[in-house]
Design a protein around this motif. Sequence first.
Motif, mmCIF file in Angstrom:
data_model
loop_
_atom_site.group_PDB
_atom_site.id
_atom_site.type_symbol
_atom_site.label_atom_id
_atom_site.label_comp_id
_atom_site.label_asym_id
_atom_site.label_seq_id
_atom_site.Cartn_x
_atom_site.Cartn_y
_atom_site.Cartn_z
ATOM 1 N N LYS A 24 0.459 -1.244 0.405
ATOM 2 C CA LYS A 24 -0.482 0.006 0.020
ATOM 3 C C LYS A 24 0.735 1.088 0.011
ATOM 4 O O LYS A 24 0.781 2.241 -0.201
ATOM 5 C CB LYS A 24 -0.789 0.121 1.641
ATOM 6 C CG LYS A 24 -1.564 1.039 1.563
ATOM 7 C CD LYS A 24 -2.543 1.394 2.253
ATOM 8 C CE LYS A 24 -3.796 2.552 2.296
ATOM 9 N NZ LYS A 24 -4.486 2.188 3.841
ATOM 10 N N ASP A 25 1.920 1.321 1.069
ATOM 11 C CA ASP A 25 2.939 2.697 0.666
ATOM 12 C C ASP A 25 3.418 2.415 0.033
ATOM 13 O O ASP A 25 3.977 3.710 -0.221
ATOM 14 C CB ASP A 25 3.554 2.153 1.642
ATOM 15 C CG ASP A 25 2.715 2.490 3.620
ATOM 16 O OD1 ASP A 25 2.187 2.602 2.818
ATOM 17 O OD2 ASP A 25 3.790 2.140 4.800
ATOM 18 N N ARG A 26 3.409 1.764 -0.903
ATOM 19 C CA ARG A 26 4.636 1.702 -2.675
ATOM 20 C C ARG A 26 3.831 2.425 -3.573
ATOM 21 O O ARG A 26 4.299 3.306 -4.455
ATOM 22 C CB ARG A 26 4.917 0.789 -2.620
ATOM 23 C CG ARG A 26 6.027 -0.016 -2.027
ATOM 24 C CD ARG A 26 6.740 -1.414 -2.512
ATOM 25 N NE ARG A 26 7.545 -2.401 -1.797
ATOM 26 C CZ ARG A 26 8.277 -3.040 -2.269
ATOM 27 N NH1 ARG A 26 8.515 -3.836 -3.456
ATOM 28 N NH2 ARG A 26 9.557 -4.274 -1.779
ATOM 29 N N ALA A 27 2.716 2.451 -3.348
ATOM 30 C CA ALA A 27 1.628 2.396 -4.558
ATOM 31 C C ALA A 27 1.749 3.732 -3.873
ATOM 32 O O ALA A 27 1.472 4.519 -5.363
ATOM 33 C CB ALA A 27 -0.074 2.315 -4.158
ATOM 34 N N LEU A 28 1.444 4.744 -3.043
ATOM 35 C CA LEU A 28 1.122 5.389 -1.707
ATOM 36 C C LEU A 28 2.779 6.473 -2.603
ATOM 37 O O LEU A 28 2.397 7.684 -3.093
ATOM 38 C CB LEU A 28 1.078 5.694 -1.000
ATOM 39 C CG LEU A 28 -0.165 6.094 -0.359
ATOM 40 C CD1 LEU A 28 -0.354 5.232 1.717
ATOM 41 C CD2 LEU A 28 -1.079 6.858 -0.556
ATOM 42 N N ILE A 29 3.877 6.127 -2.663
ATOM 43 C CA ILE A 29 4.970 6.570 -2.805
ATOM 44 C C ILE A 29 5.332 6.940 -4.182
ATOM 45 O O ILE A 29 5.875 8.031 -5.083
ATOM 46 C CB ILE A 29 6.602 5.803 -2.851
ATOM 47 C CG1 ILE A 29 5.987 5.503 -0.594
ATOM 48 C CG2 ILE A 29 7.920 6.061 -2.868
ATOM 49 C CD1 ILE A 29 7.247 4.552 -0.136
ATOM 50 N N ARG A 30 4.513 5.774 -5.445
ATOM 51 C CA ARG A 30 4.455 5.922 -6.422
ATOM 52 C C ARG A 30 4.073 7.006 -7.387
ATOM 53 O O ARG A 30 3.676 7.675 -7.633
ATOM 54 C CB ARG A 30 4.362 4.631 -7.046
ATOM 55 C CG ARG A 30 5.536 3.813 -7.701
ATOM 56 C CD ARG A 30 5.513 2.346 -7.797
ATOM 57 N NE ARG A 30 3.488 1.599 -7.798
ATOM 58 C CZ ARG A 30 3.799 0.302 -6.832
ATOM 59 N NH1 ARG A 30 4.411 0.403 -6.355
ATOM 60 N NH2 ARG A 30 2.314 0.549 -7.061
ATOM 61 N N MET A 31 3.025 6.760 -6.656
ATOM 62 C CA MET A 31 1.415 8.489 -7.021
ATOM 63 C C MET A 31 1.826 9.456 -6.529
ATOM 64 O O MET A 31 2.171 10.707 -7.635
ATOM 65 C CB MET A 31 0.059 7.730 -6.668
ATOM 66 C CG MET A 31 -0.024 7.207 -7.260
ATOM 67 S SD MET A 31 -1.971 6.226 -6.211
ATOM 68 C CE MET A 31 -2.155 6.649 -4.402
ATOM 69 N N THR A 32 3.097 9.875 -5.470
ATOM 70 C CA THR A 32 3.687 10.911 -4.962
ATOM 71 C C THR A 32 4.393 11.201 -5.694
ATOM 72 O O THR A 32 4.756 12.738 -6.881
ATOM 73 C CB THR A 32 3.724 10.805 -3.660
ATOM 74 O OG1 THR A 32 2.540 10.488 -2.360
ATOM 75 C CG2 THR A 32 4.544 12.136 -3.700
ATOM 76 N N ALA A 33 5.257 10.486 -6.293
ATOM 77 C CA ALA A 33 6.668 10.501 -7.264
ATOM 78 C C ALA A 33 5.867 11.077 -8.881
ATOM 79 O O ALA A 33 6.593 12.095 -9.140
ATOM 80 C CB ALA A 33 7.417 9.533 -7.383
#
Length: 123
Positions: free
Chosen positions: A106-115
């Motif tokens: 879940k956090d990886r998805a958030l990191i990708r979206m933020t980037a």
Amino acid sequence: MNAITNVDHKSRATDIDKAVGAQVRFRRTELGLSQQQLADFLGVTYQQVAKYERGENRIGASRLYEIAIALKVKPAFFYENLDEIEAVSDRGLLELVRDYKSASVKDRALIRMTASHLSGGVV
């Protein structure tokens, strides 16, 4: 002079050596290995590994094969996207990769979206 890289190949490292070294460092960091651990596997000093990663010393074919075994990739990995590779010397980027690997799905998805958002890309 070499027509492919347009550089003199006496004994100094080229941009390709730096790019290959950056790939070694990227993969080593991705696996969470220290320079010392890789050095122990290869039977060299950690200083030698550091020189390989910075592109200061060229990596011979047999040594690159040993590095590939240690880092669990095929030797071709170090040449993938060579035209797009920039030498990774930014410590923050390496730390980001390490943190990303330890994040939840879940956090990886958030990191990708933020980037993607920060770079102006499509989310």
